[in-house]
Design an enzyme around this catalytic site. Structure first.
Site, PDB file in Angstrom:
ATOM      1  N   ASN A 106      -2.875  16.358   2.869  1.00  0.00           N
ATOM      2  CA  ASN A 106      -4.049  15.896   2.105  1.00  0.00           C
ATOM      3  C   ASN A 106      -5.206  16.886   2.182  1.00  0.00           C
ATOM      4  O   ASN A 106      -6.230  16.683   1.543  1.00  0.00           O
ATOM      5  CB  ASN A 106      -4.499  14.494   2.551  1.00  0.00           C
ATOM      6  CG  ASN A 106      -5.305  14.514   3.835  1.00  0.00           C
ATOM      7  OD1 ASN A 106      -5.207  15.461   4.625  1.00  0.00           O
ATOM      8  ND2 ASN A 106      -6.101  13.493   4.068  1.00  0.00           N
ATOM      9  N   GLY A 141     -11.019   0.148   4.499  1.00  0.00           N
ATOM     10  CA  GLY A 141     -10.607   1.549   4.629  1.00  0.00           C
ATOM     11  C   GLY A 141     -11.707   2.576   4.462  1.00  0.00           C
ATOM     12  O   GLY A 141     -11.428   3.781   4.531  1.00  0.00           O
ATOM     13  N   GLY A 173       6.723   1.884   4.289  1.00  0.00           N
ATOM     14  CA  GLY A 173       7.594   2.713   3.442  1.00  0.00           C
ATOM     15  C   GLY A 173       6.830   3.643   2.520  1.00  0.00           C
ATOM     16  O   GLY A 173       7.427   4.511   1.879  1.00  0.00           O
ATOM     17  N   GLY A 174       5.511   3.512   2.447  1.00  0.00           N
ATOM     18  CA  GLY A 174       4.728   4.350   1.544  1.00  0.00           C
ATOM     19  C   GLY A 174       4.233   5.616   2.227  1.00  0.00           C
ATOM     20  O   GLY A 174       4.479   5.825   3.425  1.00  0.00           O
ATOM     21  N   ASP A 210      -5.123  11.987   7.422  1.00  0.00           N
ATOM     22  CA  ASP A 210      -5.119  10.522   7.267  1.00  0.00           C
ATOM     23  C   ASP A 210      -4.916   9.813   8.614  1.00  0.00           C
ATOM     24  O   ASP A 210      -5.664   8.888   8.950  1.00  0.00           O
ATOM     25  CB  ASP A 210      -4.021  10.082   6.292  1.00  0.00           C
ATOM     26  CG  ASP A 210      -4.419  10.302   4.836  1.00  0.00           C
ATOM     27  OD1 ASP A 210      -5.632  10.379   4.553  1.00  0.00           O
ATOM     28  OD2 ASP A 210      -3.508  10.388   3.987  1.00  0.00           O
ATOM     29  N   LYS A 232       0.577  14.301  -2.638  1.00  0.00           N
ATOM     30  CA  LYS A 232       0.536  14.721  -1.221  1.00  0.00           C
ATOM     31  C   LYS A 232       1.877  15.296  -0.752  1.00  0.00           C
ATOM     32  O   LYS A 232       1.913  16.227   0.049  1.00  0.00           O
ATOM     33  CB  LYS A 232       0.123  13.548  -0.333  1.00  0.00           C
ATOM     34  CG  LYS A 232      -1.336  13.117  -0.496  1.00  0.00           C
ATOM     35  CD  LYS A 232      -1.666  12.021   0.499  1.00  0.00           C
ATOM     36  CE  LYS A 232      -3.026  11.417   0.250  1.00  0.00           C
ATOM     37  NZ  LYS A 232      -3.359  10.366   1.218  1.00  0.00           N
TER      38      LYS A 232
HETATM   39  P1  NAP Z   1       2.605   4.340  -1.897  1.00  0.00           P
HETATM   40  O1  NAP Z   1       3.226   5.575  -1.340  1.00  0.00           O
HETATM   41  O2  NAP Z   1       2.801   4.023  -3.339  1.00  0.00           O
HETATM   42  O3  NAP Z   1       3.164   3.108  -1.009  1.00  0.00           O
HETATM   43  C1  NAP Z   1       2.906   1.790  -1.393  1.00  0.00           C
HETATM   44  C2  NAP Z   1       3.390   0.846  -0.278  1.00  0.00           C
HETATM   45  O4  NAP Z   1       3.025  -0.477  -0.678  1.00  0.00           O
HETATM   46  C3  NAP Z   1       4.907   0.840  -0.070  1.00  0.00           C
HETATM   47  O5  NAP Z   1       5.188   0.588   1.283  1.00  0.00           O
HETATM   48  C4  NAP Z   1       5.343  -0.332  -0.954  1.00  0.00           C
HETATM   49  O6  NAP Z   1       6.558  -0.950  -0.520  1.00  0.00           O
HETATM   50  C5  NAP Z   1       4.193  -1.292  -0.735  1.00  0.00           C
HETATM   51  N1  NAP Z   1       4.059  -2.235  -1.840  1.00  0.00           N
HETATM   52  C6  NAP Z   1       3.746  -1.957  -3.125  1.00  0.00           C
HETATM   53  N2  NAP Z   1       3.709  -3.091  -3.854  1.00  0.00           N
HETATM   54  C7  NAP Z   1       4.011  -4.112  -2.984  1.00  0.00           C
HETATM   55  C8  NAP Z   1       4.148  -5.522  -3.144  1.00  0.00           C
HETATM   56  N3  NAP Z   1       3.958  -6.115  -4.328  1.00  0.00           N
HETATM   57  N4  NAP Z   1       4.463  -6.256  -2.052  1.00  0.00           N
HETATM   58  C9  NAP Z   1       4.643  -5.658  -0.838  1.00  0.00           C
HETATM   59  N5  NAP Z   1       4.541  -4.326  -0.627  1.00  0.00           N
HETATM   60  C10 NAP Z   1       4.228  -3.564  -1.706  1.00  0.00           C
HETATM   61  O7  NAP Z   1       1.027   4.317  -1.681  1.00  0.00           O
HETATM   62  P2  NAP Z   1       0.178   5.104  -0.549  1.00  0.00           P
HETATM   63  O8  NAP Z   1      -0.240   6.421  -1.077  1.00  0.00           O
HETATM   64  O9  NAP Z   1       0.928   5.023   0.727  1.00  0.00           O
HETATM   65  O10 NAP Z   1      -1.142   4.202  -0.485  1.00  0.00           O
HETATM   66  C11 NAP Z   1      -1.099   2.904   0.085  1.00  0.00           C
HETATM   67  C12 NAP Z   1      -2.499   2.401   0.363  1.00  0.00           C
HETATM   68  O11 NAP Z   1      -3.129   3.200   1.349  1.00  0.00           O
HETATM   69  C13 NAP Z   1      -3.418   2.429  -0.853  1.00  0.00           C
HETATM   70  O12 NAP Z   1      -4.033   1.164  -0.953  1.00  0.00           O
HETATM   71  C14 NAP Z   1      -4.463   3.476  -0.534  1.00  0.00           C
HETATM   72  O13 NAP Z   1      -5.737   3.136  -1.054  1.00  0.00           O
HETATM   73  C15 NAP Z   1      -4.479   3.416   0.979  1.00  0.00           C
HETATM   74  N6  NAP Z   1      -4.976   4.662   1.594  1.00  0.00           N
HETATM   75  C16 NAP Z   1      -6.216   4.637   2.133  1.00  0.00           C
HETATM   76  C17 NAP Z   1      -6.734   5.786   2.733  1.00  0.00           C
HETATM   77  C18 NAP Z   1      -8.109   5.741   3.328  1.00  0.00           C
HETATM   78  O14 NAP Z   1      -8.647   6.796   3.655  1.00  0.00           O
HETATM   79  N7  NAP Z   1      -8.698   4.587   3.509  1.00  0.00           N
HETATM   80  C19 NAP Z   1      -5.984   6.976   2.776  1.00  0.00           C
HETATM   81  C20 NAP Z   1      -4.705   6.956   2.219  1.00  0.00           C
HETATM   82  C21 NAP Z   1      -4.215   5.795   1.613  1.00  0.00           C
HETATM   83  P3  NAP Z   1       8.011  -0.404  -1.013  1.00  0.00           P
HETATM   84  O15 NAP Z   1       8.359   0.735  -0.093  1.00  0.00           O
HETATM   85  O16 NAP Z   1       8.912  -1.562  -0.877  1.00  0.00           O
HETATM   86  O17 NAP Z   1       7.829   0.055  -2.449  1.00  0.00           O
END
Ligand code: NAP
Length: 310
Positions: free
Chosen positions: A110, A277, A152-153, A125, A89
């Site tokens: 996206n 979600g 942060g993600g 999103d 993305k």
């Molecule tokens: P990402 O960029 O990899 O970010 C992951 C996030 O999770 C970061 O804030 C990370 O913290 C945190 N994290 C990872 N492991 C952790 C742990 N063990 N303990 C605490 N925090 C942890 O991923 P993303 O693309 O943002 O996606 C995140 C989620 O959003 C996914 O589950 C995805 O399915 C969901 N999502 C859903 C939709 C929907 O339409 N429903 C759309 C988009 C995304 P740090 O910064 O410390 O690494």
């Protein structure tokens, strides 16, 4: 010949003409790596059929090195547009010729619309989450005090920016790596300067995922949104200690891949209203459809198909 469930970016780059050889022709797709988990083809193809459009949508597996080139092949392949999922993305924002204000602020794209030779970038999103919260809880995100886990993600940032644009009552950014949340809070702070309606305290704050800090903030929150990647696997540790979930809290888990996540189990056990979600997935997809076709998406057909397909 029907389009396969997945094609590779390499195939599209080498032979853009292949898209027209399928029946219906391939005109849309979702890029990702991995991409097999994506449920977008299920409901986007249902939407295309419901609107009588002679076009199909598939998964496109793209390594980071192929991704920008594959996007450039879209006009020649006759694509209408595309979706982009993990991990591309951010790269999509770099690759497009133009992106709207929200996508630039969110730092990610996206949804892509092909216009002539140009690629236009959007992010659905955050707006998808707004519609999902409205649908699930009959409230508007802008009226809520939000605790956002995983700020942060990529998804966390998109949601935080949306909360800022909505003018949410309060936003607490929680993240395992505190510095990322603190940086985002500083960036968004100018949007939270107006006086808040209820109670004392800052309108935007950053905290770590530590139980003490979360407990204090959740006591003054209306909704907690999980945007961490925790919960995608059943073996993941709980994103929140169950004891912190109170019956008055709305719990929205952006994760949808594992059915009822542990967070939602804990929320239901605490008597809290909760949602996974899937509704966000549906609405971000419906907004993509509207971007491509400039007409309302057939939500009922999309929802039915999503609900009936694992
Ligand atoms: P990402 O960029 O990899 O970010 C992951 C996030 O999770 C970061 O804030 C990370 O913290 C945190 N994290 C990872 N492991 C952790 C742990 N063990 N303990 C605490 N925090 C942890 O991923 P993303 O693309 O943002 O996606 C995140 C989620 O959003 C996914 O589950 C995805 O399915 C969901 N999502 C859903 C939709 C929907 O339409 N429903 C759309 C988009 C995304 P740090 O910064 O410390 O690494």
């Amino acid at each position: 010949m029907q389009v396969p469930e997945t094609i590779s970016a390499g195939e599209l780059i080498a032979n853009p003409g292949m898209a027209a050889s399928f029946d219906p022709p391939l005109r849309l797709g979702v890029f990702g790596d991995p991409v097999a988990h994506s449920r977008s083809p299920v409901f986007q193809n249902a939407a295309l059929r419901a609107c009588g459009m002679h076009a199909s949508y598939t998964r496109i597996h793209a390594h980071a090195s192929d991704f920008p080139k594959a996007l450039r092949a879209l006009p020649q392949a006759g694509f209408i547009g595309a979706n982009v999922t993990i991990p591309h993305k951010g790269a999509a924002l770099e690759a497009v010729d133009w992106a709207d204000d929200y996508a630039r602020a969110a730092g990610s794209v996206n949804t892509i619309l092909v216009e002539g030779e140009k690629l236009l970038g959007f992010n659905t999103d955050g707006p998808g989450l707004v519609r999902a919260v409205r649908e699930e809880f009959s409230v508007d995100l802008r009226d809520l005090r939000v605790v956002l886990l995983g700020a942060g993600g990529g998804a966390g940032r998109a949601i935080a920016v949306q909360c800022a644009l909505e003018g949410c009552e309060r936003l607490v950014l929680a993240n395992r790596t505190l510095e990322k949340a603190a940086r985002l809070a500083r960036e968004l702070a100018p949007r939270f300067l107006a006086e808040k309606i209820s109670g004392p305290g800052e309108r935007i704050a950053a905290i770590s995922m530590e139980a003490g800090a979360l407990k204090q903030e959740l006591a003054n929150a209306d909704i907690v949104i999980n945007a961490t990647s925790l919960g995608m696997k059943r073996s993941d540790p709980p994103v929140l200690p169950p004891a912190l979930i109170t019956p008055n809290l709305l719990v929205f888990d952006t994760v949808y891949s594992s059915g009822v996540s542990r967070l939602l189990e804990d929320a239901a056990a605490a008597g809290a209203r909760c949602a996974n979600g899937l509704s966000m997935l549906l609405h971000q997809g419906a907004l993509s459809f509207e971007t491509w076709f400039n007409q309302p998406a057939p939500l009922d057909a999309m929802r039915r198909t999503l609900a009936s397909t694992p």
